[in-house]
Design a protein around this motif. Structure first.
Motif, mmCIF file in Angstrom:
data_model
loop_
_atom_site.group_PDB
_atom_site.id
_atom_site.type_symbol
_atom_site.label_atom_id
_atom_site.label_comp_id
_atom_site.label_asym_id
_atom_site.label_seq_id
_atom_site.Cartn_x
_atom_site.Cartn_y
_atom_site.Cartn_z
ATOM 1 N N ASP A 1 46.516 15.268 55.330
ATOM 2 C CA ASP A 1 45.704 16.468 55.119
ATOM 3 C C ASP A 1 44.806 16.342 53.899
ATOM 4 O O ASP A 1 43.597 16.599 53.958
ATOM 5 C CB ASP A 1 46.594 17.700 54.976
ATOM 6 C CG ASP A 1 47.245 18.093 56.302
ATOM 7 O OD1 ASP A 1 46.800 17.574 57.351
ATOM 8 O OD2 ASP A 1 48.199 18.893 56.284
ATOM 9 N N GLY A 2 45.383 15.946 52.758
ATOM 10 C CA GLY A 2 44.596 15.834 51.526
ATOM 11 C C GLY A 2 43.548 14.733 51.613
ATOM 12 O O GLY A 2 42.418 14.899 51.131
ATOM 13 N N THR B 1 32.705 13.572 59.264
ATOM 14 C CA THR B 1 32.200 14.874 59.682
ATOM 15 C C THR B 1 33.387 15.763 60.065
ATOM 16 O O THR B 1 34.529 15.287 60.208
ATOM 17 C CB THR B 1 31.270 14.723 60.890
ATOM 18 O OG1 THR B 1 32.036 14.246 62.012
ATOM 19 C CG2 THR B 1 30.132 13.753 60.593
ATOM 20 N N LYS B 2 33.099 17.036 60.264
ATOM 21 C CA LYS B 2 34.157 17.958 60.675
ATOM 22 C C LYS B 2 34.737 17.539 62.017
ATOM 23 O O LYS B 2 35.962 17.585 62.227
ATOM 24 C CB LYS B 2 33.604 19.372 60.752
ATOM 25 C CG LYS B 2 34.661 20.422 61.079
ATOM 26 C CD LYS B 2 34.078 21.826 61.062
ATOM 27 C CE LYS B 2 35.164 22.865 61.393
ATOM 28 N NZ LYS B 2 34.624 24.250 61.376
ATOM 29 N N ASN B 3 33.874 17.114 62.946
ATOM 30 C CA ASN B 3 34.359 16.686 64.264
ATOM 31 C C ASN B 3 35.233 15.442 64.174
ATOM 32 O O ASN B 3 36.247 15.320 64.871
ATOM 33 C CB ASN B 3 33.176 16.418 65.193
ATOM 34 C CG ASN B 3 32.479 17.699 65.627
ATOM 35 O OD1 ASN B 3 33.073 18.776 65.577
ATOM 36 N ND2 ASN B 3 31.226 17.585 66.047
ATOM 37 N N GLU B 4 34.842 14.494 63.301
ATOM 38 C CA GLU B 4 35.650 13.278 63.130
ATOM 39 C C GLU B 4 37.007 13.614 62.522
ATOM 40 O O GLU B 4 38.044 13.049 62.917
ATOM 41 C CB GLU B 4 34.895 12.280 62.250
ATOM 42 C CG GLU B 4 33.709 11.633 62.952
ATOM 43 C CD GLU B 4 32.877 10.783 62.015
ATOM 44 O OE1 GLU B 4 32.291 9.788 62.472
ATOM 45 O OE2 GLU B 4 32.799 11.121 60.797
ATOM 46 N N LYS B 5 37.013 14.519 61.570
ATOM 47 C CA LYS B 5 38.280 14.953 60.967
ATOM 48 C C LYS B 5 39.196 15.553 62.027
ATOM 49 O O LYS B 5 40.408 15.268 62.066
ATOM 50 C CB LYS B 5 37.999 15.962 59.858
ATOM 51 C CG LYS B 5 39.239 16.537 59.197
ATOM 52 C CD LYS B 5 38.856 17.578 58.159
ATOM 53 C CE LYS B 5 40.089 18.263 57.580
ATOM 54 N NZ LYS B 5 39.734 19.339 56.635
ATOM 55 N N LEU C 1 37.782 13.038 52.190
ATOM 56 C CA LEU C 1 36.744 12.278 52.889
ATOM 57 C C LEU C 1 35.690 13.196 53.501
ATOM 58 O O LEU C 1 34.516 12.836 53.573
ATOM 59 C CB LEU C 1 37.378 11.393 53.955
ATOM 60 C CG LEU C 1 38.322 10.298 53.431
ATOM 61 C CD1 LEU C 1 38.903 9.493 54.579
ATOM 62 C CD2 LEU C 1 37.609 9.380 52.446
ATOM 63 N N GLU C 2 36.101 14.391 53.935
ATOM 64 C CA GLU C 2 35.112 15.350 54.431
ATOM 65 C C GLU C 2 34.245 15.867 53.278
ATOM 66 O O GLU C 2 33.021 15.974 53.418
ATOM 67 C CB GLU C 2 35.805 16.517 55.132
ATOM 68 C CG GLU C 2 34.812 17.500 55.767
ATOM 69 C CD GLU C 2 35.490 18.686 56.418
ATOM 70 O OE1 GLU C 2 34.874 19.313 57.288
ATOM 71 O OE2 GLU C 2 36.641 19.008 56.040
ATOM 72 N N ASP C 3 34.872 16.170 52.124
ATOM 73 C CA ASP C 3 34.117 16.662 50.966
ATOM 74 C C ASP C 3 33.083 15.644 50.504
ATOM 75 O O ASP C 3 32.000 16.021 50.033
ATOM 76 C CB ASP C 3 35.066 16.990 49.821
ATOM 77 C CG ASP C 3 35.929 18.216 50.101
ATOM 78 O OD1 ASP C 3 35.584 18.973 51.034
ATOM 79 O OD2 ASP C 3 36.949 18.397 49.418
ATOM 80 N N ARG C 4 33.412 14.361 50.624
ATOM 81 C CA ARG C 4 32.506 13.300 50.161
ATOM 82 C C ARG C 4 31.630 12.752 51.286
ATOM 83 O O ARG C 4 31.013 11.707 51.153
ATOM 84 C CB ARG C 4 33.325 12.188 49.496
ATOM 85 C CG ARG C 4 33.894 12.662 48.163
ATOM 86 C CD ARG C 4 35.060 11.813 47.684
ATOM 87 N NE ARG C 4 35.558 12.305 46.408
ATOM 88 C CZ ARG C 4 36.418 13.319 46.273
ATOM 89 N NH1 ARG C 4 36.872 13.950 47.346
ATOM 90 N NH2 ARG C 4 36.808 13.708 45.068
ATOM 91 N N GLU C 5 31.637 13.490 52.414
ATOM 92 C CA GLU C 5 30.756 13.211 53.552
ATOM 93 C C GLU C 5 30.980 11.826 54.156
ATOM 94 O O GLU C 5 30.087 11.225 54.737
ATOM 95 C CB GLU C 5 29.279 13.378 53.152
ATOM 96 C CG GLU C 5 28.963 14.792 52.688
ATOM 97 C CD GLU C 5 27.500 14.990 52.340
ATOM 98 O OE1 GLU C 5 26.758 13.993 52.253
ATOM 99 O OE2 GLU C 5 27.081 16.149 52.170
#
Length: 394
Positions: free
Chosen positions: A326-327, A339-343, A332-336
């Motif tokens: 989770d963390g 993407t949200k979909n990949e997450k 990795l999402e915050d640092r682009e």
């Protein structure tokens, strides 16, 4: 009291340094003969010694002394022969000044029980005091370490207690060490299979150094191995290997550690070495040694560390051992990087191993900069796993 390590700190911590909230903190060797070290933590926060797995949650400035000890010198003979108890990690002699400045300690262990099946009652913190051995229940047990809150310090380490009649086969994290001994006519290697205990690695390093053995870089086994089981050492057909079998057991630092001698002739071609489970025949570890590796091992300048190279080298180990993502996914999402979909694709995978594999393949496809960010997040979120895979020596 325990802020996380900041994402931007230097992650390539030297062996004799703690990682801390404001950067790395040097450790001083104050008595080589006693393996005794001293370190001063200047502020409140969380401090980790990656080379050992020791961690301290600190309330205020404090000076800590740490010495490495041998279980065999302190466990009486009856306890050494008691099959209900087994050594589960290094033994440390720790003191702190001022008393009460440390709120919690993480004591390393090498037990690898299945996720969700850890029974905390199996783990005991052994304190060796004037009145003898005193056992204490840890506050909680995590992969690679047990937590003790508001600790009292002494000679201390983790023991595993197994109820009589359970027949439990104990899986442990283990380490494979290879040492190169040059000879113009018959190149020799020493191969060790030991529990992941920093004091054992240190003792073997020192013993091999006496005979001019040079340790080669290698990865630990991917999956946990069973304590007390026998493992076969094999390789190319022209290699001579004696003995061809190693038993995964615990011998205290200072005792002679079992190893296999591998004779490889003049070593003009690469050689492959394997370790397999003797009873199941399954492969548990393998490596390839090339003549150029021996030349690099003889050079004194260490290569520049790369987080991207670390992730690539340890892909299989990370796939098997990464835990709660989770963390890491949030970082990795915050640092682009994701993407949200990949997450969401990673989160939707049905098993932990598939989630890990999906994440690794996604990040690897985005290049080395993305892998560096993944390594940085793992170093922050799961420093014990990174420390285990890097397997530093002193």
């Amino acid at each position: 009291y325990f802020p996380n390590l900041s994402f931007g700190i230097e992650t390539d911590c030297k062996n004799n340094q703690f990682q801390g909230p404001e950067g790395n903190v040097d450790i001083e060797l104050i008595d080589k003969s006693l393996n005794r070290y001293s370190v001063h933590f200047p502020t409140a926060g969380w401090y980790l010694w990656p080379a050992t797995g020791l961690g301290f949650g600190v309330r205020e400035a404090v000076t800590v002394t740490i010495a490495f000890e041998s279980w065999g010198q302190h466990l009486d003979l009856a306890l050494q022969q008691d099959k209900r108890r087994m050594v589960a990690g290094p033994l440390f002699d720790i003191t702190a000044e001022p008393v009460g400045a440390i709120a919690k300690i993480h004591l390393p262990h090498f037990i690898s029980l299945p996720e969700g099946e850890v029974d905390i009652s199996w783990f005991q913190v052994a304190h060796f005091k004037d009145e003898g051995m005193v056992l204490e229940q840890p506050t909680r047990v995590e992969p690679f370490y047990a937590v003790l809150e508001n600790p009292s310090f002494s000679l201390m380490g983790i023991l595993l207690w197994i109820a009589s009649g359970t027949g439990l086969s104990v899986p442990i994290t283990s380490t494979t060490l290879i040492y190169y001994h040059p000879h113009p006519e018959d190149t020799k290697f020493h191969v060790y299979l030991i529990p992941s205990d920093c004091t054992l690695t240190k003792a073997i390093d020192e013993e091999e150094d006496r005979f001019h053995g040079m340790r080669l870089q290698t990865s630990p086994p991917v999956e946990p191995l069973n304590f007390g089981s026998c493992y076969s050492v094999s390789g190319c057909t022209h290699l001579e290997i004696v003995p061809k079998e190693l038993k995964l057991s615990y011998r205290s630092p200072g005792e002679i550690q079992p190893f296999s001698k591998v004779y490889a002739g003049q070593m003009k071609e690469p050689i492959q070495l394997k370790i397999t489970d003797k009873s199941l025949g399954s492969l548990v570890w393998e490596t390839l040694v090339k003549p150029v590796d021996l030349q690099l091992g003889a050079t004194s300048a260490p290569p520049t560390f790369s987080g991207a190279a670390f992730v690539k080298e340890h892909h299989r180990q990370l796939q098997a051992r990464m835990g709660d993502l989770d963390g890491v996914l949030d970082d990795l999402e915050d640092r682009e990087v994701l993407t949200k979909n990949e997450k969401e694709l990673v989160e939707q995978a049905q098993t932990r191993r598939r989630r890990n594999e999906t994440l690794l393949r996604m990040v690897e496809s985005k290049g080395d900069q993305a892998l560096e960010l993944l390594y940085g997040s793992l170093s922050e979120r799961d420093p014990y796993l990174v420390s285990y895979l890097r397997q530093p020596s002193y």
